[in-house]
Write an enzyme that holds these catalytic residues in place. Structure first.
Site, PDB file in Angstrom:
ATOM      1  N   GLY A  93      20.635  39.105   2.273  1.00  0.00           N
ATOM      2  CA  GLY A  93      19.802  38.235   1.445  1.00  0.00           C
ATOM      3  C   GLY A  93      18.331  38.509   1.699  1.00  0.00           C
ATOM      4  N   HIS A  94      17.932  38.490   2.984  1.00  0.00           N
ATOM      5  CA  HIS A  94      16.549  38.814   3.328  1.00  0.00           C
ATOM      6  C   HIS A  94      16.180  40.216   2.821  1.00  0.00           C
ATOM      7  CE1 HIS A  94      17.759  36.058   6.729  1.00  0.00           C
ATOM      8  NE2 HIS A  94      16.614  35.483   6.384  1.00  0.00           N
ATOM      9  N   MET A 124      12.996  33.469   9.131  1.00  0.00           N
ATOM     10  CA  MET A 124      13.183  33.040  10.516  1.00  0.00           C
ATOM     11  C   MET A 124      13.972  34.106  11.278  1.00  0.00           C
ATOM     12  SD  MET A 124      13.470  28.927  10.467  1.00  0.00           S
ATOM     13  CE  MET A 124      15.240  28.801  10.333  1.00  0.00           C
ATOM     14  N   GLY A 125      13.950  35.337  10.794  1.00  0.00           N
ATOM     15  CA  GLY A 125      14.669  36.411  11.463  1.00  0.00           C
ATOM     16  C   GLY A 125      16.165  36.301  11.238  1.00  0.00           C
ATOM     17  N   ALA A 126      16.929  36.974  12.138  1.00  0.00           N
ATOM     18  CA  ALA A 126      18.386  37.061  11.970  1.00  0.00           C
ATOM     19  C   ALA A 126      18.696  37.578  10.564  1.00  0.00           C
ATOM     20  CB  ALA A 126      19.061  35.710  12.240  1.00  0.00           C
ATOM     21  N   HIS A 142      19.774  39.246   7.148  1.00  0.00           N
ATOM     22  CA  HIS A 142      20.997  39.671   6.491  1.00  0.00           C
ATOM     23  C   HIS A 142      20.637  40.251   5.130  1.00  0.00           C
ATOM     24  CE1 HIS A 142      20.506  35.974   4.244  1.00  0.00           C
ATOM     25  NE2 HIS A 142      20.624  35.236   5.342  1.00  0.00           N
ATOM     26  N   ARG A 201      23.465  31.623   9.573  1.00  0.00           N
ATOM     27  CA  ARG A 201      24.370  30.719  10.276  1.00  0.00           C
ATOM     28  C   ARG A 201      25.844  31.084  10.103  1.00  0.00           C
ATOM     29  NH1 ARG A 201      20.164  27.088   8.994  1.00  0.00           N
ATOM     30  NH2 ARG A 201      19.272  26.192  10.910  1.00  0.00           N
TER      31      ARG A 201
END
Lengths: 311, 311
Positions: free
Chosen positions: B39-40, B33-35, B37, B194
């Site tokens: 982790g992605h 979902m973008g944003a 970090h 988040r």
């Protein structure tokens, strides 16, 4: 023709299709519950003509039968079905066991809503929307197991075809859906595996379904615009044969909302009725849009009828 | 690295992937979902290492947000995300509009039941099972749009990974699912888009989630077999930071049934809590099976975290 390769598991299926897929050959799928008739054969012939490799699935799907329905007695004759499939050039028959399709902790369902599955055959007072949930879930599974380029369904199960087309669009399956016309007996009765349940007397009475729908086409062609009046004439035809329909309705042929007038959008007129031991369905599409020779295609008797789902 | 090709529709996507697919090259998908970090990025690097072509989807999926949730304020910065994706070698970014993904009469849902979606984050008193229905529906769509060989998800969203693995098995998607370890900040906080919602004070308090789970691992390693006693110690760690968890539970790591004792099957210990404006989740797996060095993998801080779904 050669006997098709019969496979029982999705791994075997994928292995047998792998060389064709690597070579970029097109794969066609015709989902069936077996008990093949000329309707199925017309779908298989269309797939043979259109695709490099033809896969027929053969699976009597328990999930789409209600508790009061004929799952146990549904006609099964795999040897005959495989032989017929071979005669029309099917390459692969995928005939899995129910335990392979539905492991004990199976828990995933594909459900189409939008007013497409809770009317006609999905009406909660009849078979209920869980019938179509059973159909869409198993068809999604077959699509993923086979990964076809094209899949073939019959217009006899009109609501099923609409529901599957919506599922394919919504879930973005990369599969072309081809819907072929209902194939009929010489007297007009739509081909169905369940016609085998009809006694000789019931077989004669069952002609009234097609006769009633033909009456609708006639009166619409003659200028009747009220669907209600057209349906009343059809109901009279059924009554004369002693048939009380489970439903006889006119609905938008794309989104299944009720319609009171013919045109400008195509109208699906669909009937379901119990005749003796058999629950039968049939339909016609009244297409009064100017671009079409009115209703000419609707009485086609040469195309194909499906039986993956039953209604 | 090159800037990835950004496509907005499934047709563009299929066109851009067609030559690779024809050539038999493997395609990896990382749904996000973008944003982005770290982790992605760990998921994207794993995809880059494993597959010939890497597709990242970038879509903030409205269907998986509840009415009280942060859909409107969810962080969005496509330029930054595309640049980061380019730095780790992503070939294609699929960033469709919501109107493309969900046409007005969209009506098809994929739903996993079996007790996997109505507990923890799917508990009806919390986000409810419709959250996971939103996740499985959009992931099924992405799978069909991209048709990857491998798809990558993060262990941070442990329940999501379990639900997606069940969907893939049940619907027979021909896709390998790879789940990579949670990536953490140096102080142990699980990476999450988040975390950006946290004030400096809340950021300090948020460490207690990982500390509480680490406490569970410690006491289990020291021989505690009662999940209840281990959870009580974890709850004390949270309380010290002024955190009242939404849930803190021990469940079978495969089927999510509640467990009262550690071993012999792996146990998922999962926590969700609101910290300031952020709803955060984290988890560890207590694996006391003899074959495993107990819990060694569970505190890995180098792997990847997902964010396709959020919990």
């Amino acid at each position: 023709m050669n006997r098709p390769t019969v496979v029982r598991t999705r791994d075997e299926l994928r292995n047998v299709l792998a060389p064709a897929r690597r070579a970029g050959r097109t794969i066609g799928l015709v989902p069936t519950m077996g008990a093949l008739h000329d309707g199925h054969l017309s779908l298989l012939r269309a797939a043979r003509q259109r695709c490099d490799v033809v896969v027929m699935s053969l699976f009597v799907n328990p999930m789409q039968f209600g508790p009061q329905e004929d799952f146990a007695s549904y006609p099964r004759d795999e040897e005959r079905d495989v032989a017929l499939a071979g005669q029309v050039g099917v390459d692969v028959v995928y005939a899995p066991d129910a335990a392979h399709v539905y492991p004990p902790d199976f828990a995933t369902f594909v459900e189409v809503g939008g007013g497409l599955t809770d009317v006609l055959c999905g009406d909660p007072g009849r078979r209920g929307p869980s019938h179509f949930r059973g159909v869409t879930t198993v068809v999604a599974k077959l699509f993923n197991a086979v990964e076809p380029d094209v899949a073939f369904f019959g217009q006899k199960d009109a609501q099923q075809a609409i529901v599957i087309q919506r599922m394919v669009r919504d879930l973005e399956f990369n599969i072309e859906i081809v819907v072929l016309p209902t194939v009929r007996e010489p007297d007009g009765l739509a081909m169905s595996s369940r016609n085998a349940y009809l006694s000789p007397d019931d077989r004669v009475r069952a002609r009234a379904l097609n006769q009633a729908l033909t009456k609708v086409l006639e009166v619409a062609k003659a200028g009747e615009t009220s669907t209600e009046r057209a349906l009343a004439e059809a109901r009279a035809v059924l009554a004369e044969a002693g048939i009380e329909p489970e439903y006889l309705e006119a609905r938008d042929a794309e989104n299944l909302t009720p319609v009171t007038r013919f045109g400008p959008r195509p109208v699906l007129v669909a009937v379901a009725a119990r005749v003796g031991r058999a629950r039968l369905i049939d339909n016609v599409v009244v297409d009064a849009t100017p671009a079409n020779e009115p209703m000419a295609a609707s009485v086609d008797t040469t195309g194909g009828a499906p039986c993956v789902g039953r209604c």
